[in-house]
Design a protein around this motif. Structure first.
Motif, PDB file in Angstrom:
ATOM      1  N   LYS A  28       0.819  -1.216   0.000  1.00 45.18           N
ATOM      2  CA  LYS A  28       0.000   0.000   0.000  1.00 45.18           C
ATOM      3  C   LYS A  28       0.855   1.269   0.000  1.00 45.18           C
ATOM      4  O   LYS A  28       0.328   2.377   0.048  1.00 45.18           O
ATOM      5  N   GLY A  29       2.170   1.109  -0.035  1.00 49.26           N
ATOM      6  CA  GLY A  29       3.046   2.269  -0.141  1.00 49.26           C
ATOM      7  C   GLY A  29       3.655   2.741   1.159  1.00 49.26           C
ATOM      8  O   GLY A  29       4.331   3.770   1.186  1.00 49.26           O
ATOM      9  N   LYS A 105      -7.140 -10.796  17.815  1.00 52.23           N
ATOM     10  CA  LYS A 105      -6.651 -11.926  17.041  1.00 52.23           C
ATOM     11  C   LYS A 105      -7.615 -13.103  17.171  1.00 52.23           C
ATOM     12  O   LYS A 105      -8.153 -13.322  18.256  1.00 52.23           O
ATOM     13  N   PRO A 106      -7.785 -13.898  16.117  1.00 50.92           N
ATOM     14  CA  PRO A 106      -7.272 -13.699  14.754  1.00 50.92           C
ATOM     15  C   PRO A 106      -8.082 -12.644  14.019  1.00 50.92           C
ATOM     16  O   PRO A 106      -9.268 -12.472  14.286  1.00 50.92           O
ATOM     17  N   PHE A 107      -7.442 -11.927  13.112  1.00 47.86           N
ATOM     18  CA  PHE A 107      -8.103 -10.860  12.379  1.00 47.86           C
ATOM     19  C   PHE A 107      -7.819 -11.026  10.890  1.00 47.86           C
ATOM     20  O   PHE A 107      -6.854 -11.675  10.490  1.00 47.86           O
ATOM     21  N   SER A 108      -8.664 -10.435  10.072  1.00 48.79           N
ATOM     22  CA  SER A 108      -8.425 -10.458   8.632  1.00 48.79           C
ATOM     23  C   SER A 108      -7.572  -9.253   8.253  1.00 48.79           C
ATOM     24  O   SER A 108      -7.642  -8.196   8.899  1.00 48.79           O
ATOM     25  N   LEU A 112      -7.839  -5.247   9.326  1.00 50.98           N
ATOM     26  CA  LEU A 112      -6.677  -4.529   9.854  1.00 50.98           C
ATOM     27  C   LEU A 112      -6.423  -3.262   9.055  1.00 50.98           C
ATOM     28  O   LEU A 112      -6.225  -2.184   9.623  1.00 50.98           O
ATOM     29  N   TYR A 113      -6.435  -3.378   7.734  1.00 50.92           N
ATOM     30  CA  TYR A 113      -6.135  -2.207   6.911  1.00 50.92           C
ATOM     31  C   TYR A 113      -7.234  -1.146   7.033  1.00 50.92           C
ATOM     32  O   TYR A 113      -6.952   0.055   7.040  1.00 50.92           O
ATOM     33  N   ILE A 119      -7.799   5.201  11.429  1.00 51.81           N
ATOM     34  CA  ILE A 119      -6.988   5.883  12.441  1.00 51.81           C
ATOM     35  C   ILE A 119      -6.173   7.006  11.814  1.00 51.81           C
ATOM     36  O   ILE A 119      -6.113   8.127  12.343  1.00 51.81           O
ATOM     37  N   LEU A 120      -5.552   6.745  10.680  1.00 49.68           N
ATOM     38  CA  LEU A 120      -4.716   7.768  10.041  1.00 49.68           C
ATOM     39  C   LEU A 120      -5.554   8.944   9.555  1.00 49.68           C
ATOM     40  O   LEU A 120      -5.109  10.094   9.604  1.00 49.68           O
ATOM     41  N   ARG A 121      -6.775   8.672   9.094  1.00 52.05           N
ATOM     42  CA  ARG A 121      -7.656   9.786   8.690  1.00 52.05           C
ATOM     43  C   ARG A 121      -7.984  10.670   9.885  1.00 52.05           C
ATOM     44  O   ARG A 121      -8.013  11.894   9.788  1.00 52.05           O
ATOM     45  N   ARG A 122      -8.250  10.030  11.033  1.00 53.54           N
ATOM     46  CA  ARG A 122      -8.636  10.786  12.222  1.00 53.54           C
ATOM     47  C   ARG A 122      -7.488  11.589  12.796  1.00 53.54           C
ATOM     48  O   ARG A 122      -7.688  12.645  13.380  1.00 53.54           O
TER      49      ARG A 122
END
Length: 233
Positions: A28-29, A105-108, A112-113, A119-122
């Motif tokens: 994703k960079g 956990k476990p998570f997809s 996660l993304y 979070i990054l938007r907020r």
């Protein structure tokens, strides 16, 4: 949009999790740093410009909670906890000491993304320091998320777990206007299946407990047509 200027620190002692998380984020960079222990994570954090920390709570040396606490002493960088603990008290404690969100956990990788993007938007423009203990109105309102202690005009106040989550989210980003949908995601979790107006009920109850006049609030303010914000001085 993610780009190479965003550095993410992934802290987990399971090599397989480090491998798949790194592969996802690099695709994703993002630039990804990994650490298998708490001490290594803190060493990396001290020398790199980290934009987000993915932090497992069960580490071989110091706990993820302690890593979170140390980071919060000097930075407001967003922290996403990875935990196998499903007990509500553990999750509340993690949020109380400064984590921004958690995933069990476990998570997809898709989930996660989605959490990371949210979070990054907020937090992309959020430079507000976070204190575990906060005092507002010259001591009129005192909140201590580490001890789960809340006080209004010198008297202890009992808050429900959802009220604590909402208040914690609002206080972390003072002045930021949250939509009801954002508060549901941040405070109640993406698995919440109720109506967004449920937030109104929680806010009403919170105001009854922390405002002098719930009909004329000074802490939790309504932004008409949008949602709510915290006004703490």
């Amino acid at each position: 949009m993610p780009n190479v200027s965003k550095n993410i620190l992934a802290v987990d002692d399971e090599p397989k999790i480090q491998e798949v998380v790194s592969a996802l984020l690099e695709s994703k960079g993002f630039r990804v740093f990994t650490a298998e222990s708490g001490q290594k994570a803190l060493e990396i954090f001290r020398v790199e410009n980290i934009s987000l920390v993915i932090l497992d709570l069960m580490l071989p040396d110091i706990s993820g909670e302690e890593v979170c606490r140390e980071i919060r002493k000097k930075s407001r960088v967003p922290i996403l906890m990875l935990t196998a603990k499903s007990e509500e008290n553990d999750l509340l404690y993690g949020l109380g000491i400064g984590a921004d969100d958690y995933i069990i956990k476990p998570f997809s990788l898709k989930e996660l993304y989605a959490r990371i993007e949210a979070i990054l938007r907020r937090t992309q423009n959020d430079l507000v320091p976070l204190n575990v203990r906060n005092s507002f109105g010259g001591g009129d309102l005192v909140v201590d998320f580490e001890q789960n202690f809340f006080q209004k005009t010198g008297q202890p106040v009992s808050l429900t777990p959802n009220e604590i989550k909402i208040l914690s989210a609002l206080i972390k980003y003072p002045g930021k206007v949250f939509t009801r949908e954002e508060l549901i995601t941040i405070a109640l979790g993406s698995e919440f299946e109720g109506y967004d107006r449920a937030i109104d009920s929680h806010v009403k109850n919170l105001r009854q407990k922390i405002e002098d006049d719930p009909k004329k609030p000074v802490y939790i303010l309504t932004v008409h047509g949008i949602g709510y914000k915290f006004n703490g001085k």
